[in-house]
Motif scaffolding. Structure first.
Motif, PDB file in Angstrom:
ATOM      1  N   LYS A 228      12.938  13.616  11.479  1.00  0.00           N
ATOM      2  CA  LYS A 228      14.462  14.149  12.069  1.00  0.00           C
ATOM      3  C   LYS A 228      14.730  15.663  11.285  1.00  0.00           C
ATOM      4  CE  LYS A 228      17.681  14.276  15.783  1.00  0.00           C
ATOM      5  NZ  LYS A 228      18.468  13.170  16.633  1.00  0.00           N
ATOM      6  N   TYR A 229      15.153  14.959  10.325  1.00  0.00           N
ATOM      7  CA  TYR A 229      15.741  16.255   9.414  1.00  0.00           C
ATOM      8  C   TYR A 229      14.700  16.713   7.943  1.00  0.00           C
ATOM      9  CZ  TYR A 229      19.522  14.566  13.015  1.00  0.00           C
ATOM     10  OH  TYR A 229      20.051  14.737  14.206  1.00  0.00           O
ATOM     11  N   LYS A 230      15.320  18.035   7.666  1.00  0.00           N
ATOM     12  CA  LYS A 230      14.538  18.276   5.952  1.00  0.00           C
ATOM     13  C   LYS A 230      15.235  16.948   4.993  1.00  0.00           C
ATOM     14  CE  LYS A 230      18.326  21.757   4.895  1.00  0.00           C
ATOM     15  NZ  LYS A 230      18.264  23.406   4.688  1.00  0.00           N
ATOM     16  N   CYS A 231      14.209  16.771   4.183  1.00  0.00           N
ATOM     17  CA  CYS A 231      14.512  15.728   3.109  1.00  0.00           C
ATOM     18  C   CYS A 231      13.803  15.895   1.814  1.00  0.00           C
ATOM     19  CB  CYS A 231      15.479  14.695   3.221  1.00  0.00           C
ATOM     20  SG  CYS A 231      13.646  13.813   4.413  1.00  0.00           S
ATOM     21  N   ASN A 232      14.486  15.736   0.941  1.00  0.00           N
ATOM     22  CA  ASN A 232      13.266  15.412  -0.303  1.00  0.00           C
ATOM     23  C   ASN A 232      13.152  13.730  -0.205  1.00  0.00           C
ATOM     24  OD1 ASN A 232      12.704  17.845  -1.159  1.00  0.00           O
ATOM     25  ND2 ASN A 232      14.890  17.822  -2.035  1.00  0.00           N
ATOM     26  N   ILE A 233      11.882  13.323  -0.797  1.00  0.00           N
ATOM     27  CA  ILE A 233      11.195  12.002  -0.749  1.00  0.00           C
ATOM     28  C   ILE A 233      10.255  11.411  -1.573  1.00  0.00           C
ATOM     29  CG2 ILE A 233      11.426  11.551   1.898  1.00  0.00           C
ATOM     30  CD1 ILE A 233       8.555  11.436   1.916  1.00  0.00           C
ATOM     31  N   LYS A 234      10.308  10.723  -1.779  1.00  0.00           N
ATOM     32  CA  LYS A 234       9.390  10.067  -2.793  1.00  0.00           C
ATOM     33  C   LYS A 234       8.344   9.546  -1.954  1.00  0.00           C
ATOM     34  CE  LYS A 234      11.816  10.561  -7.404  1.00  0.00           C
ATOM     35  NZ  LYS A 234      12.025   9.550  -8.713  1.00  0.00           N
TER      36      LYS A 234
ATOM     37  N   ILE B 223       0.121  -1.479  -0.185  1.00  0.00           N
ATOM     38  CA  ILE B 223      -0.114   0.141  -0.145  1.00  0.00           C
ATOM     39  C   ILE B 223       0.857   1.384   0.111  1.00  0.00           C
ATOM     40  CG2 ILE B 223      -2.120  -1.204   1.287  1.00  0.00           C
ATOM     41  CD1 ILE B 223      -0.764  -0.482   3.552  1.00  0.00           C
ATOM     42  N   LEU B 224       1.787   0.912   0.580  1.00  0.00           N
ATOM     43  CA  LEU B 224       3.080   2.513   0.672  1.00  0.00           C
ATOM     44  C   LEU B 224       4.270   2.072  -0.084  1.00  0.00           C
ATOM     45  CD1 LEU B 224       2.940   5.144   3.250  1.00  0.00           C
ATOM     46  CD2 LEU B 224       5.214   4.247   2.584  1.00  0.00           C
ATOM     47  N   ARG B 225       4.737   3.129  -0.502  1.00  0.00           N
ATOM     48  CA  ARG B 225       6.199   2.745  -0.513  1.00  0.00           C
ATOM     49  C   ARG B 225       7.067   4.577  -0.231  1.00  0.00           C
ATOM     50  NH1 ARG B 225      10.071   1.225  -5.894  1.00  0.00           N
ATOM     51  NH2 ARG B 225      11.767   2.661  -5.607  1.00  0.00           N
ATOM     52  N   LEU B 226       8.120   4.193  -0.031  1.00  0.00           N
ATOM     53  CA  LEU B 226       8.954   5.691   0.769  1.00  0.00           C
ATOM     54  C   LEU B 226      10.340   5.785  -0.113  1.00  0.00           C
ATOM     55  CD1 LEU B 226       8.922   8.875   2.132  1.00  0.00           C
ATOM     56  CD2 LEU B 226       9.725   7.014   4.312  1.00  0.00           C
ATOM     57  N   ASP B 227      11.013   6.406  -0.383  1.00  0.00           N
ATOM     58  CA  ASP B 227      11.858   6.401  -1.480  1.00  0.00           C
ATOM     59  C   ASP B 227      12.676   8.033  -0.657  1.00  0.00           C
ATOM     60  OD1 ASP B 227      11.367   4.446  -3.566  1.00  0.00           O
ATOM     61  OD2 ASP B 227      11.671   5.789  -4.488  1.00  0.00           O
ATOM     62  N   LEU B 228      13.925   7.296   0.205  1.00  0.00           N
ATOM     63  CA  LEU B 228      14.391   8.575   0.933  1.00  0.00           C
ATOM     64  C   LEU B 228      15.934   8.578   0.912  1.00  0.00           C
ATOM     65  CD1 LEU B 228      13.653   8.117   4.202  1.00  0.00           C
ATOM     66  CD2 LEU B 228      13.388   6.174   3.122  1.00  0.00           C
ATOM     67  N   ASP B 229      16.733   9.690   1.538  1.00  0.00           N
ATOM     68  CA  ASP B 229      18.183   9.585   1.746  1.00  0.00           C
ATOM     69  C   ASP B 229      18.406   9.817   2.717  1.00  0.00           C
ATOM     70  OD1 ASP B 229      21.160   9.309   1.382  1.00  0.00           O
ATOM     71  OD2 ASP B 229      21.060   9.652  -0.640  1.00  0.00           O
ATOM     72  N   LYS B 230      19.270   9.647   3.649  1.00  0.00           N
ATOM     73  CA  LYS B 230      20.447  10.073   5.411  1.00  0.00           C
ATOM     74  C   LYS B 230      19.055  11.025   5.634  1.00  0.00           C
ATOM     75  CE  LYS B 230      24.369  10.338   3.010  1.00  0.00           C
ATOM     76  NZ  LYS B 230      25.449  11.827   2.138  1.00  0.00           N
ATOM     77  N   ASN B 231      18.751  10.173   7.202  1.00  0.00           N
ATOM     78  CA  ASN B 231      17.239  10.666   7.968  1.00  0.00           C
ATOM     79  C   ASN B 231      17.195   9.394   8.571  1.00  0.00           C
ATOM     80  OD1 ASN B 231      15.029  12.520   9.239  1.00  0.00           O
ATOM     81  ND2 ASN B 231      15.326  13.161   6.642  1.00  0.00           N
ATOM     82  N   ASN B 232      16.742  10.386  10.007  1.00  0.00           N
ATOM     83  CA  ASN B 232      16.187   9.143  11.626  1.00  0.00           C
ATOM     84  C   ASN B 232      14.601   9.837  10.904  1.00  0.00           C
ATOM     85  OD1 ASN B 232      18.675   8.849  11.639  1.00  0.00           O
ATOM     86  ND2 ASN B 232      18.641  10.215  13.705  1.00  0.00           N
ATOM     87  N   ILE B 233      14.158   8.290  11.029  1.00  0.00           N
ATOM     88  CA  ILE B 233      12.365   8.243  11.026  1.00  0.00           C
ATOM     89  C   ILE B 233      11.542   7.234  12.286  1.00  0.00           C
ATOM     90  CG2 ILE B 233      12.914   8.940   8.249  1.00  0.00           C
ATOM     91  CD1 ILE B 233      11.779   6.079   7.613  1.00  0.00           C
ATOM     92  N   ILE B 234      10.336   7.622  12.507  1.00  0.00           N
ATOM     93  CA  ILE B 234       9.753   6.982  12.811  1.00  0.00           C
ATOM     94  C   ILE B 234       8.340   6.223  12.904  1.00  0.00           C
ATOM     95  CG2 ILE B 234       8.926   6.732  15.209  1.00  0.00           C
ATOM     96  CD1 ILE B 234      10.907   8.639  16.503  1.00  0.00           C
ATOM     97  N   ILE B 235       8.309   5.675  12.456  1.00  0.00           N
ATOM     98  CA  ILE B 235       7.224   5.329  11.629  1.00  0.00           C
ATOM     99  C   ILE B 235       6.185   4.757  12.795  1.00  0.00           C
ATOM    100  CG2 ILE B 235       5.510   3.124  10.642  1.00  0.00           C
ATOM    101  CD1 ILE B 235       8.298   3.231   8.635  1.00  0.00           C
ATOM    102  N   TYR B 236       4.790   5.124  12.936  1.00  0.00           N
ATOM    103  CA  TYR B 236       3.863   5.237  14.425  1.00  0.00           C
ATOM    104  C   TYR B 236       2.389   4.353  13.577  1.00  0.00           C
ATOM    105  CZ  TYR B 236       6.437   7.970  17.254  1.00  0.00           C
ATOM    106  OH  TYR B 236       7.584   8.414  18.213  1.00  0.00           O
ATOM    107  N   MET B 237       2.098   3.099  13.349  1.00  0.00           N
ATOM    108  CA  MET B 237       1.227   2.731  12.273  1.00  0.00           C
ATOM    109  C   MET B 237       0.911   1.616  13.002  1.00  0.00           C
ATOM    110  SD  MET B 237       2.457   3.212   8.610  1.00  0.00           S
ATOM    111  CE  MET B 237       2.885   4.867   7.641  1.00  0.00           C
ATOM    112  N   SER B 238       0.294   1.210  12.555  1.00  0.00           N
ATOM    113  CA  SER B 238       0.036  -0.496  13.313  1.00  0.00           C
ATOM    114  C   SER B 238       0.879  -1.616  12.898  1.00  0.00           C
ATOM    115  CB  SER B 238      -1.105  -1.543  13.041  1.00  0.00           C
ATOM    116  OG  SER B 238      -1.113  -2.914  13.091  1.00  0.00           O
TER     117      SER B 238
END
Length: 324
Positions: free
Chosen positions: A302-308, A245-260
């Motif tokens: 946590k940090y600014k970035c560009n994502i797809k 249902i979801l795809r996330l492309d990113l580079d250099k960051n710290n992320i936290i996913i709040y989902m089931s």
């Protein structure tokens, strides 16, 4: 005309394919509620948001107290609710909220222009803060009528049932389900001589993923136990996949996913074309912002970035300042 005690719909015995059908008009529950209660056999409602908004307009013409119920994972844009009534903002399902979340800090970040008298976290399942909420209801109610409104599946019916169980001799037999749109019309429940709680159909959030997926994915999307946030330290270009249902492309960051935590999450370090058939959104994220996928949950950056971000074309998202 008899109304179903479980969902509030007017009962009828002429058309099995229409809402409110029962084989016997003397029954207390329609066929749909009976099957939800006894077999967990959910039947999708064909009600539209237009019908529900008319009911909200009606409530707005009263001056009665409103309990606006909000699910932690699905916080709506509160100012879009067009009411001037006094409001208690009730964050439900505290038992699903990660223990790491500090309530006071979270609530201080909630801003809206409604006539909010109090904001409170509760858990109907665990009786968390229900005594305090019951006190606040009686403190701020204008008449004996108190309305509960909120998105579908935000916990309105469960809350009413629990209040009746705890504080009333009357039965709380409103039909509840993890699935959306269980309540179909107003349901009045008298707690005592001075208080009537009125359940309302849940608002249908435009672009919510639960209306754009199948029943099996829906069961995974809607959490049933405390959420364990998933933390990724991203040090190079990579892809995060959540089910199909979801795809996330990113580079250099710290992320936290709040989902089931029923959702399968995969991390891929090489180029791939998985889920590239979904609609692609190019998004600029700032420091400490949340990417919210309606109905699914959110991802903290946590940090600014560009994502797809790749999503079903009918599912909507928005960006907000981080709440946790």
């Amino acid at each position: 005309m008899n109304r179903c005690l479980g969902c509030g719909i007017i009962m009828q015995d002429s058309n099995p394919s229409k809402e409110g059908y029962t084989r016997n008009l003397e029954n207390k529950f329609c066929e749909r509620c009976f099957r939800i209660k006894n077999y967990n056999d959910y039947i999708v409602s064909d009600k539209t948001n237009e019908e529900y908004l008319k009911k909200i307009d009606y409530i707005g013409k009263t001056n009665d107290l409103v309990l606006l119920t909000v699910d932690f994972l699905n916080i709506i844009e509160l100012d879009k609710i067009n009411i001037k009534n006094p409001v208690i903002l009730v964050f439900t399902k505290r038992d699903l909220l990660p223990r790491s979340v500090i309530e006071e800090k979270f609530l201080k970040k909630i801003k809206c222009k409604l006539n909010v008298k109090k904001i409170i976290f509760i858990s109907s399942k665990n009786n968390y803060h229900l005594d305090e909420l019951y006190y606040l209801i009686n403190k701020y109610k204008v008449s004996e009528n108190v309305y509960l409104i909120g998105l579908t599946n935000s916990g309105k019916s469960t809350l009413i049932n629990k209040i009746l169980k705890n504080y009333s001799e009357n039965e709380g037999n409103i039909t509840t389900s993890n699935m959306p749109s269980t309540t179909l019309d107003f349901i009045e429940k008298r707690v005592d001589d001075n208080l009537v709680l009125i359940d309302t159909p849940g608002l249908l959030d435009d672009g919510n993923i639960i209306f754009k997926t199948d029943k099996e994915n829906m069961k995974k999307i809607i959490p049933t136990k405390e959420i364990n946030p998933i933390i990724f330290q991203v040090k190079c270009a990579q892809t995060i996949l959540i089910e199909d249902i979801l795809r996330l492309d990113l580079d250099k960051n710290n992320i936290i996913i709040y989902m089931s935590n029923n959702l399968k999450i995969d991390r891929i370090y090489k180029e791939n074309d998985k889920l590239s058939n979904l609609k692609c959104h190019i998004i600029n994220i700032k420091d400490n912002e949340d990417l919210v996928i309606k109905g699914l949950g959110f991802i903290k950056f946590k940090y600014k970035c560009n994502i797809k971000l790749y999503l079903n074309k009918d599912v909507k998202y928005f960006i907000r300042n981080s709440l946790v």
